[in-house]
Write a protein that holds these residues in place. Structure first.
Motif, PDB file in Angstrom:
ATOM      1  N   ALA A  21       0.843  -1.196   0.000  1.00  0.00           N
ATOM      2  CA  ALA A  21       0.000   0.000   0.000  1.00  0.00           C
ATOM      3  C   ALA A  21       0.879   1.247   0.000  1.00  0.00           C
ATOM      4  O   ALA A  21       2.062   1.198   0.359  1.00  0.00           O
ATOM      5  CB  ALA A  21      -0.905   0.013   1.231  1.00  0.00           C
ATOM      6  N   THR A 113      -5.312   5.676   2.098  1.00  0.00           N
ATOM      7  CA  THR A 113      -4.502   4.486   1.889  1.00  0.00           C
ATOM      8  C   THR A 113      -4.940   3.835   0.585  1.00  0.00           C
ATOM      9  O   THR A 113      -6.109   3.496   0.427  1.00  0.00           O
ATOM     10  CB  THR A 113      -4.661   3.479   3.061  1.00  0.00           C
ATOM     11  OG1 THR A 113      -4.345   4.139   4.289  1.00  0.00           O
ATOM     12  CG2 THR A 113      -3.746   2.275   2.867  1.00  0.00           C
ATOM     13  N   VAL A 115      -4.520   0.616  -1.234  1.00  0.00           N
ATOM     14  CA  VAL A 115      -4.085  -0.777  -1.115  1.00  0.00           C
ATOM     15  C   VAL A 115      -3.917  -1.280  -2.543  1.00  0.00           C
ATOM     16  O   VAL A 115      -4.867  -1.304  -3.320  1.00  0.00           O
ATOM     17  CB  VAL A 115      -5.110  -1.626  -0.331  1.00  0.00           C
ATOM     18  CG1 VAL A 115      -4.597  -3.056  -0.178  1.00  0.00           C
ATOM     19  CG2 VAL A 115      -5.399  -1.003   1.039  1.00  0.00           C
TER      20      VAL A 115
END
Length: 178
Positions: A21, A113, A115
């Motif tokens: 990530a 974030t 991923v």
């Protein structure tokens, strides 16, 4: 003479479940409800997000992505939503997680974030989010920004080079370039 490398705000990491990530954090001088609008309202997203995004804000809801000159129109799926604190959705093979924390009545901490579906996309995506979040930063300050598709004036190549120099995994094709 060498040009100064741009400061990177993204962090490459491996999540507890083993997935790669890139993560970004920002603090905005706006209440949490206003920052929630920045990350969920199609008109607000249009100024900084890579694609126009129209979101059905419910788990399993559809997101329609359009208008990115380097990518075909597509759809994604809302994975989780907890207004005004969390939104996550699938986009391509990636998952995007937006976490908002009210620091007080007038300030909000945003964590994005990404991923990654593949480790080799980290430098490419990190550089892209730097450009997009710079546009959001300007928007949050009330300044005009050319947005994430600013063409030659966008610092994407320089930022990408800085991610490569930092040793962030790379090698994935770059839409619109490769």
């Amino acid at each position: 003479m060498s040009a100064e490398r741009p400061a990177l705000t993204g962090t490459y990491l491996t999540l507890d479940d083993g997935r790669p990530a890139v993560r970004f954090s920002r603090t905005y001088d706006h209440p949490v409800d206003r920052v929630w609008q920045f990350v969920t309202d199609p008109e607000e997203l249009a100024g900084w997000f890579p694609s126009r995004a129209e979101i059905e804000l419910s788990p399993g809801g559809t997101i329609r992505f359009s208008g990115d000159p380097n990518m075909p129109d597509s759809t994604g799926r809302v994975l989780a939503v907890d207004p005004p604190r969390h939104l996550s959705f699938a986009w391509g093979g990636d998952e995007l997680h937006f976490d908002l924390e009210a620091l007080d009545e007038k300030r909000t901490h945003l964590t994005l974030t990404d991923v990654l579906a593949a480790e080799d996309t980290a430098a490419r995506n990190g550089a892209g989010w730097e450009v997009c979040l710079a546009a959001l930063d300007a928007k949050a300050r009330g300044e005009h920004s050319p947005g994430p598709h600013a063409g030659g004036v966008a610092p994407w190549r320089e930022v990408y080079g800085a991610y490569l120099a930092a040793g962030v995994p790379s090698g994935a094709p770059v839409p619109g370039i490769d």
